[in-house]
Design a protein around this motif. Structure first.
Motif, PDB file in Angstrom:
ATOM      1  N   GLY A   1      73.733 -14.046  93.927  1.00  0.00           N
ATOM      2  CA  GLY A   1      74.686 -15.135  93.659  1.00  0.00           C
ATOM      3  C   GLY A   1      76.002 -14.650  93.091  1.00  0.00           C
ATOM      4  N   LEU A   2      76.394 -13.423  93.435  1.00  0.00           N
ATOM      5  CA  LEU A   2      77.626 -12.864  92.900  1.00  0.00           C
ATOM      6  C   LEU A   2      78.833 -13.543  93.552  1.00  0.00           C
ATOM      7  CD1 LEU A   2      77.580 -10.511  90.846  1.00  0.00           C
ATOM      8  CD2 LEU A   2      78.474  -9.051  92.668  1.00  0.00           C
ATOM      9  N   PRO A   3      79.836 -13.963  92.779  1.00  0.00           N
ATOM     10  CA  PRO A   3      81.043 -14.532  93.393  1.00  0.00           C
ATOM     11  C   PRO A   3      81.767 -13.461  94.203  1.00  0.00           C
ATOM     12  CG  PRO A   3      81.364 -14.241  91.040  1.00  0.00           C
ATOM     13  CD  PRO A   3      79.923 -13.958  91.299  1.00  0.00           C
ATOM     14  N   ALA A   4      82.376 -13.866  95.312  1.00  0.00           N
ATOM     15  CA  ALA A   4      83.003 -12.889  96.205  1.00  0.00           C
ATOM     16  C   ALA A   4      84.176 -13.517  96.935  1.00  0.00           C
ATOM     17  CB  ALA A   4      81.985 -12.369  97.214  1.00  0.00           C
ATOM     18  N   VAL A   5      85.173 -12.672  97.225  1.00  0.00           N
ATOM     19  CA  VAL A   5      86.292 -13.046  98.081  1.00  0.00           C
ATOM     20  C   VAL A   5      86.458 -11.922  99.093  1.00  0.00           C
ATOM     21  CG1 VAL A   5      88.707 -13.716  98.243  1.00  0.00           C
ATOM     22  CG2 VAL A   5      87.423 -14.242  96.171  1.00  0.00           C
ATOM     23  N   MET A   6      86.374 -12.275 100.382  1.00  0.00           N
ATOM     24  CA  MET A   6      86.490 -11.284 101.441  1.00  0.00           C
ATOM     25  C   MET A   6      87.606 -11.688 102.390  1.00  0.00           C
ATOM     26  SD  MET A   6      82.413 -10.640 102.154  1.00  0.00           S
ATOM     27  CE  MET A   6      82.012 -12.369 102.303  1.00  0.00           C
ATOM     28  N   THR A   7      88.025 -10.757 103.247  1.00  0.00           N
ATOM     29  CA  THR A   7      89.084 -11.066 104.217  1.00  0.00           C
ATOM     30  C   THR A   7      88.690 -10.597 105.613  1.00  0.00           C
ATOM     31  OG1 THR A   7      90.344  -8.989 104.136  1.00  0.00           O
ATOM     32  CG2 THR A   7      90.770 -10.595 102.393  1.00  0.00           C
TER      33      THR A   7
ATOM     34  N   PHE B   1      73.243  -2.542  89.681  1.00  0.00           N
ATOM     35  CA  PHE B   1      74.408  -2.394  88.802  1.00  0.00           C
ATOM     36  C   PHE B   1      75.221  -3.694  88.746  1.00  0.00           C
ATOM     37  CE2 PHE B   1      78.977  -1.344  88.485  1.00  0.00           C
ATOM     38  CZ  PHE B   1      79.004  -0.805  87.201  1.00  0.00           C
ATOM     39  N   PHE B   2      75.540  -4.248  89.911  1.00  0.00           N
ATOM     40  CA  PHE B   2      76.348  -5.470  89.930  1.00  0.00           C
ATOM     41  C   PHE B   2      75.552  -6.678  89.415  1.00  0.00           C
ATOM     42  CE2 PHE B   2      79.103  -3.081  92.819  1.00  0.00           C
ATOM     43  CZ  PHE B   2      80.355  -3.503  92.412  1.00  0.00           C
ATOM     44  N   THR B   3      74.247  -6.733  89.726  1.00  0.00           N
ATOM     45  CA  THR B   3      73.432  -7.868  89.299  1.00  0.00           C
ATOM     46  C   THR B   3      73.349  -7.939  87.780  1.00  0.00           C
ATOM     47  OG1 THR B   3      72.150  -7.736  91.336  1.00  0.00           O
ATOM     48  CG2 THR B   3      71.175  -8.967  89.511  1.00  0.00           C
ATOM     49  N   ARG B   4      73.237  -6.776  87.124  1.00  0.00           N
ATOM     50  CA  ARG B   4      73.145  -6.748  85.662  1.00  0.00           C
ATOM     51  C   ARG B   4      74.449  -7.200  84.999  1.00  0.00           C
ATOM     52  NH1 ARG B   4      68.855  -3.932  83.380  1.00  0.00           N
ATOM     53  NH2 ARG B   4      67.446  -2.959  84.895  1.00  0.00           N
ATOM     54  N   GLN B   5      75.540  -7.236  85.771  1.00  0.00           N
ATOM     55  CA  GLN B   5      76.829  -7.673  85.217  1.00  0.00           C
ATOM     56  C   GLN B   5      77.322  -8.929  85.952  1.00  0.00           C
ATOM     57  OE1 GLN B   5      79.496  -4.358  83.982  1.00  0.00           O
ATOM     58  NE2 GLN B   5      78.241  -3.141  85.389  1.00  0.00           N
ATOM     59  N   ARG B   6      76.329  -9.733  86.367  1.00  0.00           N
ATOM     60  CA  ARG B   6      76.625 -10.891  87.202  1.00  0.00           C
ATOM     61  C   ARG B   6      77.693 -11.809  86.575  1.00  0.00           C
ATOM     62  NH1 ARG B   6      71.776 -12.775  87.390  1.00  0.00           N
ATOM     63  NH2 ARG B   6      71.127 -12.037  89.441  1.00  0.00           N
ATOM     64  N   SER B   7      77.640 -12.009  85.275  1.00  0.00           N
ATOM     65  CA  SER B   7      78.562 -12.956  84.630  1.00  0.00           C
ATOM     66  C   SER B   7      79.994 -12.441  84.579  1.00  0.00           C
ATOM     67  CB  SER B   7      78.089 -13.274  83.207  1.00  0.00           C
ATOM     68  OG  SER B   7      78.163 -12.114  82.399  1.00  0.00           O
ATOM     69  N   GLN B   8      80.173 -11.123  84.769  1.00  0.00           N
ATOM     70  CA  GLN B   8      81.509 -10.545  84.663  1.00  0.00           C
ATOM     71  C   GLN B   8      81.998  -9.908  85.959  1.00  0.00           C
ATOM     72  OE1 GLN B   8      83.677 -10.558  82.023  1.00  0.00           O
ATOM     73  NE2 GLN B   8      82.262 -12.003  81.108  1.00  0.00           N
TER      74      GLN B   8
ATOM     75  N   ASP C   1      77.336  -0.285 107.930  1.00  0.00           N
ATOM     76  CA  ASP C   1      76.121  -1.101 107.857  1.00  0.00           C
ATOM     77  C   ASP C   1      75.517  -1.133 106.466  1.00  0.00           C
ATOM     78  OD1 ASP C   1      76.411  -1.684 110.500  1.00  0.00           O
ATOM     79  OD2 ASP C   1      74.984  -0.167 111.207  1.00  0.00           O
ATOM     80  N   THR C   2      75.536  -0.001 105.768  1.00  0.00           N
ATOM     81  CA  THR C   2      74.919   0.048 104.435  1.00  0.00           C
ATOM     82  C   THR C   2      75.715  -0.782 103.435  1.00  0.00           C
ATOM     83  OG1 THR C   2      74.256   2.317 104.980  1.00  0.00           O
ATOM     84  CG2 THR C   2      73.941   1.596 102.708  1.00  0.00           C
ATOM     85  N   SER C   3      77.038  -0.645 103.460  1.00  0.00           N
ATOM     86  CA  SER C   3      77.882  -1.450 102.564  1.00  0.00           C
ATOM     87  C   SER C   3      77.713  -2.935 102.874  1.00  0.00           C
ATOM     88  CB  SER C   3      79.358  -1.060 102.723  1.00  0.00           C
ATOM     89  OG  SER C   3      79.586   0.272 102.329  1.00  0.00           O
ATOM     90  N   LEU C   4      77.618  -3.269 104.168  1.00  0.00           N
ATOM     91  CA  LEU C   4      77.430  -4.659 104.561  1.00  0.00           C
ATOM     92  C   LEU C   4      76.121  -5.209 104.010  1.00  0.00           C
ATOM     93  CD1 LEU C   4      78.481  -7.051 106.243  1.00  0.00           C
ATOM     94  CD2 LEU C   4      77.282  -6.079 108.215  1.00  0.00           C
ATOM     95  N   PHE C   5      75.074  -4.394 104.041  1.00  0.00           N
ATOM     96  CA  PHE C   5      73.783  -4.813 103.490  1.00  0.00           C
ATOM     97  C   PHE C   5      73.889  -5.096 101.991  1.00  0.00           C
ATOM     98  CE2 PHE C   5      70.059  -3.392 101.074  1.00  0.00           C
ATOM     99  CZ  PHE C   5      69.112  -4.321 101.506  1.00  0.00           C
ATOM    100  N   VAL C   6      74.535  -4.189 101.248  1.00  0.00           N
ATOM    101  CA  VAL C   6      74.665  -4.352  99.795  1.00  0.00           C
ATOM    102  C   VAL C   6      75.460  -5.617  99.455  1.00  0.00           C
ATOM    103  CG1 VAL C   6      75.684  -3.359  97.700  1.00  0.00           C
ATOM    104  CG2 VAL C   6      74.443  -1.894  99.307  1.00  0.00           C
TER     105      VAL C   6
END
Length: 1019
Positions: A347-353, A313-320, A333-338
């Protein structure tokens, strides 16, 4: 199709009913409908729809905007929006697929509408859009973008007050209905309007790029991404880093603003219609597979909640799409894997804390080690950020001394700042004054912050808590005064730290208030008594600890030591703690009503606090009770400062001093009064005999006398005498200088004035700028004095616009604290700089604001004459300009303000550089007289310049211009170069030399475009 059209309705022959509907459609629309493989097919290339045309026009507008073609983009957007005649696919929402499509089109319509408004604002059509925007914010009160557009439109149309009211209304709606403050973007617009920034800086143009677009003005975004740090109110800087680094992890302590940044980014991306759900991990979500994604209802389809489906789902909307993940250490663990797969593989842009990268899951650490993830430290807020936060919370700035106090206590933590401001307001310790919000007493945290910060006290027993409370009461406490077991318990809990003197203090500035809340009033009172005894008995070598003991004695409201309390009041007055000085002095006079020192200090403190009636009452009592010559002299000196510094009436101050001189005959007292007479006569513009410096500075009065003589030397001259006095002042012990209000600052000002009078403008300005930087945090009460000096330098030999800005700031700070009586001069400086920038009406108003009693202050006279001459110059009345400058210079010589006389005469020479005449000769004569009296490099170069101009010695002028340029006297250098160019016809200046001079002039103009130049340049 049958299911979509008729849902659960039972039809006798559904296939036949469908055929009938298709037949009607064929007869209504001229399109080809084929029956194929048991279904119907329409070739989309054979017909056009409004929806497709709308999308095409919208996409075209985005590319036009990227090319900077605003007019064409506006046409496309207007045409696209004109295709809409109600909701998309109205009446067909019962069909699931069509409902989804209608929602998609509605979001595109909202984006196009917002873009169209932004473009129209950029095209200066704001006034016409105000009614439309009022309707939009009523229809969509939680859409921040339209609130921001309405504020921009109102502000651009000159309706600043209404724009600010719009923000207040929006904030009220968000707080009341959503329980949150507006985003950083809307608050940023609010701050820009409060700072009166140009309307164009508020524009928020859309971009066609799929990269992170940035809202608002981005001129101040740091582009050096090697410094990976941000503060919580600079989300635009984070967006810039994300463009370059793609994946970021924000680190920093709790409350520093990491989550706030993520929320602001989420709101920004949502306004751009991008997929950026905020994924907030917690201990609860960690127990559920994909738990962090469960709170994203509406953003992610329900059938996508498997690891593979989410990645797809996220890969298909990579540009947005952008991943925003709070508390990455709490991911299941599962969320961490995704999330790691989306960053590493897609290559999805991300900001984490996370609080600390060392505590990150192994998968996140691996991303960091491979360079796919960059750490960004979220740092504490700056002093400017604190002002923005205060304006946002209480509607006005903090006073200059309150800002650093609150910032230090909060350690720059935004959460702590908000809670401290809220708690102090609630307890009445943050009070509104004409100069801003002032902290009166100790900052108070809210109960929420007290619980957060005070958790480590929960493990301490009663004895250790009482020991900690004793340290809190004392501020600094002897280590051997605590029981060893208590001391170790407090050290283990990270409550204590050692000072440079080997005493103990609390490790966190908020701990004192937290401990106060844990103790009863009776216990706190008993502990305070004990602390007073410890400090008095064990602080023989620590005068500051003894002063603290006497402050605590005042708190106990018990018996005080009058002599020690008077000393405490004297020290507090010199340290600009006027409230403590007044409190201590009044405690003394309450027990000793005839105390001359008590009434005098109370009067001085009240005067500094602008409590004139209280000051006058205490001065009256002090005068009545004064018997000895020393007492009468001290009262007269203090009363003179009250009249001269607070009421700006130097003539009345001089009258008080002269009266005192008839009443005392002691040589020491007479010498003090004579030096005061020199001071106030100079300020009153009356000149007179210059007093000698005292033989030694053994007390505050003699130290002030020596400072007065030094100041007189840099005003009147000789400069060498002033420099000798400065050498002697450096030998005076600090504890004596500390007893003179603003004493250290006055000495430094004298040193800088002496440096300026040598002609080295570069060194002078550098030192002033360094001093302002230090003073802002360490001694804000002297800030206005330094700003005045720097603004004056810029006006005479720098950028007049900069002089105006600094002069305005200086006047504001001096209205709050003015130890040197410079407020009228700062007001005149701002007025003269306004005149130099063509703001004649404003200049007149600013000059009118100068107190009438200060009309003869030579600084005011000089700046007013300078402004009048400049006005005449701009009206091409060069003769009148030179006449005004020469008359004022002659008055300055008579008033013994020698250096001011030289500066004005030098300007007159530059006015008369072309044409010469009697006025030029008069100006040169004044320069010779000033140089003979005062000396110094500044007057030397003025004399050389005047003589060369009078003689028409172009070779000498060329050398002088070079010298002036090296010293930073850029206006003198540029005027001289311009005079040489004007005379090139007579001197046959070589073409190469002419080009060189024009390049030099151009370079100076680039660095200081609004520099005041008295010599016109030939075309």
């Amino acid at each position: 199709m049958i299911a979509d059209l008729w849902d659960e309705d039972r039809l006798r022959d559904p296939a036949h009913a469908l055929q009938a509907q298709v037949s009607r459609l064929r007869s209504t629309l001229p399109i080809e409908i084929e029956f194929l493989h048991g279904g119907y097919r329409v070739d989309p290339t054979t017909f056009r729809t409004d929806a497709a045309r709308f999308e095409r026009l919208y996409k075209q507008s985005r590319w036009l905007l990227a090319d900077g073609d605003l007019n064409q983009a506006a046409d496309c957007l207007h045409e696209a929006l004109g295709l809409w005649r109600g909701d998309a696919l109205e009446g067909l929402h019962a069909v699931a697929a069509l409902h989804i499509e209608s929602v998609r089109l509605a979001k595109l319509h909202a984006a196009a509408l917002a873009d169209r408004i932004d473009v129209d604002l950029a095209l200066e059509r704001g006034a016409a859009m105000v009614p439309e925007l009022h309707v939009l914010v009523e229809e969509q009160p939680f859409l921040e973008r339209h609130w921001g557009q309405l504020m921009t439109a109102l502000y651009s149309g000159g309706n600043t007050h209404e724009a600010l009211e719009t923000f207040s209304r929006a904030r009220g709606i968000f707080v009341e209905h959503l329980g949150v403050e507006p985003s950083g973007e809307l608050c940023g617009l609010h701050m820009q309007i409060l700072r009166e920034e140009p309307p164009e800086s508020l524009l928020r143009l859309p971009t066609a790029s799929t990269a992170r677009g940035e809202p608002g003005n981005t001129d101040d975004i740091p582009r050096d991404t090697s410094a990976l740090s941000v503060t919580s109110n600079r989300p635009s800087a984070l967006l810039s880093l994300l463009d370059d680094k793609r994946a970021l992890i924000l680190t920093g302590p709790a409350g520093i603003g990491k989550t706030h940044l993520l929320r602001t980014l989420a709101a920004t991306f949502e306004s751009q219609h991008r997929l950026a759900p905020l994924l907030s991990a917690s201990p609860l979500s960690k127990t559920i597979p994909l738990g962090v994604f469960l709170g994203t209802a509406g953003s992610i389809p329900e059938d996508r909640f498997t690891p593979a489906a989410l990645i797809d789902f996220f890969t298909r909307q990579r540009s947005q799409a952008v991943l925003l993940v709070d508390n990455v250490d709490q991911l299941d663990d599962t969320s961490l894997f995704v999330i790691t797969a989306l960053i590493r593989t897609s290559g999805l842009p991300a900001v984490m804390t996370i609080h600390d990268l060392n505590n990150a899951p192994q998968e996140i650490t691996a991303l960091y080690d491979s360079g796919e993830l960059s750490q960004v430290a979220v740092e504490g807020l700056t002093a400017a950020d604190v002002d923005e936060l205060a304006i946002h919370m209480v509607g006005g700035p903090l006073t200059p001394d309150t800002r650093p106090r609150i910032l230090e206590i909060a350690s720059g933590n935004p959460l702590h700042l908000r809670e401290i401001i809220t708690g102090s307001l609630h307890e009445g310790r943050l009070a509104h004054t004409v100069h801003g919000w002032e902290l009166q007493g100790t900052p108070t945290p809210t109960s929420r912050l007290a619980r957060l910060v005070g958790e480590r006290f929960d493990v301490l027993n009663d004895a250790a808590l009482e020991a900690a409370a004793s340290v809190a009461i004392a501020g600094e406490y002897p280590a051997d005064a605590l029981d060893e077991s208590d001391r170790r318990a407090l050290a283990r809990a990270d409550v204590l730290e050692f000072t440079e003197h080997g005493w103990l203090r609390l490790s966190h500035p908020l701990d004192a208030e937290i401990l106060r809340a844990r103790c009863s009033d009776v216990l706190w009172h008993e502990l305070t008594r004990d602390v007073v005894q410890v400090l008095l008995e064990g602080a023989q070598e620590r005068p500051e600890a003894r002063r603290r003991a006497h402050v605590l004695a005042l708190d106990l409201n018990e018996e005080i030591d009058p002599e020690a309390t008077i000393a405490l009041a004297e020290h507090a007055l010199a340290s600009f703690d006027e409230r403590l000085a007044l409190r201590a002095a009044e405690a003394v006079v309450a027990r000793m009503p005839a105390s001359v020192d008590g009434h005098r200090i109370a009067a001085q403190a009240a005067s500094a606090l602008r409590m004139s009636e209280v000051a006058d009452e205490h001065f009256g009592r002090a005068t009545e009770n004064a018997v000895t010559g020393a007492e009468r002299t001290a009262v007269a000196l203090a009363r003179g400062c009250h009249l001269g510094l607070v009421h700006h009436d130097a003539a009345e101050a001089l009258k008080i001093i002269n009266e005192a001189l008839t009443e005392v005959d002691g040589p020491i007292e007479v010498a003090h009064l004579q030096r005061a007479r020199t001071r106030w006569a100079a300020v009153a513009g009356q000149g007179g005999e210059v007093a000698n410096a005292p033989a030694e500075a053994s007390d505050a009065a003699s130290a002030l006398g020596m400072i007065t003589v030094g100041v007189s030397g840099v005003i009147t001259g000789p400069l060498e005498d002033a420099q000798r006095v400065l050498l002697r002042l450096r030998e005076v012990p600090d504890d004596i200088i500390d007893l003179v209000p603003g004493g250290a600052a006055l000495i430094e000002l004298t040193e800088i004035m002496a440096l300026s009078n040598t002609g080295d403008v570069i060194a002078t300005r550098r030192r002033l700028e360094e001093t302002i930087t230090q003073t802002t945090e360490q001694a804000p009460e002297a800030l206005g004095m330094w700003e005045y000096a720097l603004g004056f330098s810029h006006l005479l030999s720098g950028d007049s616009k900069r002089a105006y800005e600094i002069g305005q700031s200086a006047a504001a700070h001096l209205a709050w604290r003015d130890a040197a009586g410079l407020l009228p001069a700062a007001q005149a400086l701002a007025a003269a700089a306004a005149q130099a920038n063509g703001r004649t009406t404003e200049a007149r108003k600013l000059f009118d604001a100068v107190p009438a009693a200060a009309a003869h202050d030579p600084k005011v006279v000089m700046l007013r004459a300078w402004a009048d001459a400049w006005q005449a110059k701009t009206e091409r009345r060069d003769g009148d300009a030179a006449h005004t400058l020469i008359n004022a210079a002659q008055w300055m010589l008579a008033a013994q303000h020698t250096f001011f006389a030289g500066m004005l005469a030098h300007c007159a020479v530059r006015v008369g550089a072309v044409g010469g005449g009697e006025q030029l000769s008069d100006a040169v004569t004044i320069l010779h007289e000033a140089e003979a009296v005062a000396g110094g490099g500044l007057l030397d170069i003025f004399v050389r310049h005047g003589e060369a101009t009078l003689a028409g010695d172009h070779a000498a002028l060329d050398l002088i211009a070079g010298d002036a340029h090296e010293l930073g006297m850029e206006s003198t250098a540029t005027d001289t170069w311009q005079a040489l160019l004007r005379s090139s016809d007579e001197t046959s200046l070589p073409a190469s030399k002419e080009r060189h001079l024009r390049r030099l002039i151009g370079r100076v103009h680039t660095e200081a475009p609004t520099m005041v130049l008295w010599t016109a340049l030939a075309s």
